[in-house]
Design an enzyme around this catalytic site. Structure first.
Site, PDB file in Angstrom:
ATOM      1  N   HIS A   1      -2.139   7.362   6.985  1.00 55.29           N
ATOM      2  CA  HIS A   1      -1.227   8.304   6.320  1.00 55.29           C
ATOM      3  C   HIS A   1      -1.984   9.543   5.835  1.00 55.29           C
ATOM      4  O   HIS A   1      -1.446  10.648   5.848  1.00 55.29           O
ATOM      5  CB  HIS A   1      -0.544   7.648   5.113  1.00 55.29           C
ATOM      6  CG  HIS A   1       0.603   6.744   5.469  1.00 55.29           C
ATOM      7  ND1 HIS A   1       1.736   7.185   6.113  1.00 55.29           N
ATOM      8  CD2 HIS A   1       0.810   5.428   5.254  1.00 55.29           C
ATOM      9  CE1 HIS A   1       2.586   6.176   6.276  1.00 55.29           C
ATOM     10  NE2 HIS A   1       2.046   5.087   5.764  1.00 55.29           N
TER      11      HIS A   1
ATOM     12  N   HIS B   1      -4.050   1.196   7.584  1.00 55.34           N
ATOM     13  CA  HIS B   1      -2.672   1.694   7.680  1.00 55.34           C
ATOM     14  C   HIS B   1      -2.469   2.851   6.695  1.00 55.34           C
ATOM     15  O   HIS B   1      -1.948   3.906   7.070  1.00 55.34           O
ATOM     16  CB  HIS B   1      -1.678   0.547   7.394  1.00 55.34           C
ATOM     17  CG  HIS B   1      -0.248   0.990   7.342  1.00 55.34           C
ATOM     18  ND1 HIS B   1       0.691   0.566   8.254  1.00 55.34           N
ATOM     19  CD2 HIS B   1       0.405   1.831   6.492  1.00 55.34           C
ATOM     20  CE1 HIS B   1       1.861   1.149   7.960  1.00 55.34           C
ATOM     21  NE2 HIS B   1       1.711   1.903   6.893  1.00 55.34           N
ATOM     22  N   GLU B   2      -2.904   2.644   5.448  1.00 56.54           N
ATOM     23  CA  GLU B   2      -2.734   3.690   4.432  1.00 56.54           C
ATOM     24  C   GLU B   2      -3.617   4.892   4.731  1.00 56.54           C
ATOM     25  O   GLU B   2      -3.216   6.028   4.524  1.00 56.54           O
ATOM     26  CB  GLU B   2      -3.042   3.142   3.034  1.00 56.54           C
ATOM     27  CG  GLU B   2      -2.151   1.995   2.584  1.00 56.54           C
ATOM     28  CD  GLU B   2      -0.672   2.246   2.807  1.00 56.54           C
ATOM     29  OE1 GLU B   2      -0.238   3.409   2.675  1.00 56.54           O
ATOM     30  OE2 GLU B   2       0.056   1.295   3.139  1.00 56.54           O
TER      31      GLU B   2
ATOM     32  N   GLN C   1       3.216   9.879   1.189  1.00 55.77           N
ATOM     33  CA  GLN C   1       4.486   9.153   1.099  1.00 55.77           C
ATOM     34  C   GLN C   1       5.271   9.498  -0.166  1.00 55.77           C
ATOM     35  O   GLN C   1       6.436   9.141  -0.288  1.00 55.77           O
ATOM     36  CB  GLN C   1       4.251   7.635   1.168  1.00 55.77           C
ATOM     37  CG  GLN C   1       3.713   7.186   2.513  1.00 55.77           C
ATOM     38  CD  GLN C   1       3.505   5.680   2.537  1.00 55.77           C
ATOM     39  OE1 GLN C   1       2.493   5.190   2.068  1.00 55.77           O
ATOM     40  NE2 GLN C   1       4.476   4.953   3.068  1.00 55.77           N
TER      41      GLN C   1
ATOM     42  N   CYS D   1       6.264  -0.218   7.246  1.00 59.63           N
ATOM     43  CA  CYS D   1       5.860   0.925   6.432  1.00 59.63           C
ATOM     44  C   CYS D   1       7.033   1.325   5.553  1.00 59.63           C
ATOM     45  O   CYS D   1       8.163   1.394   6.025  1.00 59.63           O
ATOM     46  CB  CYS D   1       5.478   2.084   7.358  1.00 59.63           C
ATOM     47  SG  CYS D   1       4.990   3.569   6.481  1.00 59.63           S
ATOM     48  N   LEU D   2       6.762   1.593   4.288  1.00 60.22           N
ATOM     49  CA  LEU D   2       7.837   1.973   3.366  1.00 60.22           C
ATOM     50  C   LEU D   2       8.515   3.275   3.797  1.00 60.22           C
ATOM     51  O   LEU D   2       9.663   3.513   3.448  1.00 60.22           O
ATOM     52  CB  LEU D   2       7.291   2.117   1.939  1.00 60.22           C
ATOM     53  CG  LEU D   2       6.762   0.815   1.315  1.00 60.22           C
ATOM     54  CD1 LEU D   2       6.120   1.105  -0.037  1.00 60.22           C
ATOM     55  CD2 LEU D   2       7.873  -0.221   1.181  1.00 60.22           C
TER      56      LEU D   2
ATOM     57  N   GLY E   1       0.823  -1.202   0.000  1.00 60.33           N
ATOM     58  CA  GLY E   1       0.000   0.000   0.000  1.00 60.33           C
ATOM     59  C   GLY E   1       0.856   1.250   0.000  1.00 60.33           C
ATOM     60  O   GLY E   1       1.993   1.234   0.489  1.00 60.33           O
TER      61      GLY E   1
HETATM   62 NI    NI Z   1       2.930   3.212   5.786  1.00 58.67          NI
END
Ligand code: NI
Length: 183
Positions: free
Chosen positions: A144, A140-141, A50, A98-99, A45
């Site tokens: 953000h 989660h996304e 991000q 998380c990226l 995701g």
């Molecule tokens: Ni994340």
């Protein structure tokens, strides 16, 4: 085009995003870039903050997990102007990463069922219920989009234990297999 992923500590990750308008320029190439960036970072995701944007857009692609769960094969979705309208079901714990926070994985508790209103890539409106892993990834996304990172959900003691690693990420002192951008 693969875009750099903004790292923990960058102020854009703390912004509450805004709904986009129907005449948003370059939506199609942006979504293509988000999926490409996500794929090459080996994630499931990605949310607009991000990649440095304060827009209410997130994408989810569970197809790389289809080996483990066949129903994920075609789960490649766009959520524009997403608003979770209900969270229920049971509270479940699962390790998340998380990226934007490379190398850190922590157990996070989340409700296992959500109802979400959103526009798809063609700006058609939907209201849909998601459960279990899908609900987790979307939440989660979605966090953000609200300026929330998964480490905000962990206990003070756990946060203390990863503090120095978070500080390194803030300074951009990380090794990553994908392109990143620090503060
Ligand atoms: Ni994340």
């Amino acid at each position: 085009m693969i875009l750099p992923i903004y790292l923990y500590g960058h102020p854009v990750l703390r912004k509450v995003t805004k709904d986009i308008s129907p005449d948003y320029p370059g939506l199609k190439p942006l979504l293509d870039n988000m999926f490409e960036t996500l794929f090459y970072a080996d994630g499931v995701g990605l949310a607009a903050p991000q990649i440095g944007l304060e827009d209410r857009i997130l994408v989810v692609d569970l197809s790389p997990l289809a080996d483990k769960e066949p129903s994920f094969k075609d789960f490649r979705r766009v959520f524009i102007n997403a608003h979770i309208v209900e969270r229920d079901g049971t509270e479940e714990a699962m390790e998340e990463g998380c990226l934007s926070i490379p190398g850190i994985h922590e157990k996070v508790y989340r409700k296992n069922r959500i109802r979400i209103r959103y526009l798809d890539e063609n700006l058609h409106p939907h209201e849909e219920v998601f459960e279990s892993y899908k609900a987790r990834v979307i939440q989660h996304e979605y966090d953000h989009l609200e300026g929330i990172m998964f480490v905000d959900h962990i206990s003070g003691i756990r946060k203390q234990m990863i503090r120095s690693r978070l500080d390194k990420i803030i300074k951009g002192d990380v090794r990553c297999s994908y392109k990143v951008k620090s503060r």
